[in-house]
Design an enzyme around this catalytic site. Structure first.
Site, PDB file in Angstrom:
ATOM      1  N   CYS A 169       0.666  -5.024  68.394  1.00 56.10           N
ATOM      2  CA  CYS A 169      -0.184  -3.496  68.521  1.00 56.10           C
ATOM      3  C   CYS A 169      -1.597  -4.220  68.548  1.00 56.10           C
ATOM      4  O   CYS A 169      -2.321  -4.656  67.638  1.00 56.10           O
ATOM      5  CB  CYS A 169      -0.047  -2.799  67.107  1.00 56.10           C
ATOM      6  SG  CYS A 169      -1.155  -1.502  67.028  1.00 56.10           S
ATOM      7  N   GLU A 208       0.247   0.804  74.058  1.00 51.57           N
ATOM      8  CA  GLU A 208       1.143  -0.130  74.502  1.00 51.57           C
ATOM      9  C   GLU A 208       0.957  -0.302  76.104  1.00 51.57           C
ATOM     10  O   GLU A 208       0.878   0.690  76.574  1.00 51.57           O
ATOM     11  CB  GLU A 208       2.467  -0.169  73.922  1.00 51.57           C
ATOM     12  CG  GLU A 208       2.734  -0.526  72.511  1.00 51.57           C
ATOM     13  CD  GLU A 208       2.331  -1.778  72.081  1.00 51.57           C
ATOM     14  OE1 GLU A 208       1.767  -2.732  72.785  1.00 51.57           O
ATOM     15  OE2 GLU A 208       2.392  -1.851  70.834  1.00 51.57           O
TER      16      GLU A 208
END
Length: 225
Positions: A2, A103
């Site tokens: 992340c 993402e």
């Protein structure tokens, strides 16, 4: 991994989610990047408190704070064992308020960013660990987000996802209630895919200086999955 996320929850939403009285208004960021200072909830002096911590954990034994740039995430599988994280996992856990995360999916045209959030659009909490580092007169409190295997939804985009902690687990994660290490690791699992959504966004999020709502704008109005 992340590497970027968004925070745009008003103070009243944070107060309700984390049961904090009169939390401060925090400037929204639609593109939180490593080394930014981010809101974090900790249990200190008998109460939940909201503080701003630097994203990218700096181990207390580090000689140079720049190591934190490489330590924005801690893997759930090894967080209780790695020297840089194990002490924080045992004694210094926190929750990071978030509205969604980004993402990048590999495609034939290059990497396509996606914004991933709860299907309700409500704020939620990442599992975090924090550390205090100091050298000379400089002191920094820093944080890392714990990541795990993706659920089937996120797996369409990436092979990791941040751990999202359900509200029922907040007290044990923060240390308000006692919990063994093994119990805590049971929380470090993928969040249910049927409670999440994602959609493709533009390239603006690729520049950490871009903090505006443009970063989470869908490429197409009907692009929700």
């Amino acid at each position: 991994m992340c590497g970027r996320y968004a925070f745009f929850a008003p103070a009243d939403a944070i107060a309700t989610l984390f049961e904090i009285e009169d939390p401060p208004e925090i400037e929204f960021s639609y593109n939180v990047a490593p080394t930014d200072y981010v809101p974090a909830v900790r249990y200190q002096e008998g109460a939940r408190r909201l503080s701003m911590l630097r994203w990218g954990l700096i181990p207390f034994w580090a000689k140079n704070k720049q190591i934190g740039v490489k330590m924005i995430n801690a893997r759930a599988e090894t967080v209780s064992e790695k020297p840089a994280y194990k002490s924080a996992f045992k004694q210094r856990r926190c929750l990071l308020p978030a509205s969604g995360f980004f993402e990048w999916q590999k495609t034939s045209q290059g990497k396509q960013p996606h914004f991933i959030s709860l299907s309700t659009g409500e704020a939620f909490a990442f599992a975090g660990i924090w550390e205090s580092w100091g050298k000379d007169e400089e002191k920094i409190e820093s944080v890392s987000i714990i990541t795990t295997q993706p659920n089937p939804l996120v797996a369409q985009v990436h092979d990791r996802m941040p751990v999202i902690v359900p509200k029922d687990y907040f007290a044990k994660w923060l240390g308000e209630e006692s919990a063994e290490s093994g119990d805590l690791k049971e929380y470090l699992v993928p969040y249910p895919e049927n409670e999440m959504r994602f959609y493709p966004v533009g390239k603006a999020v690729g520049n950490p200086r871009n903090k505006t709502q443009e970063c989470i704008a869908p490429l197409e109005s009907d692009s929700l999955f």
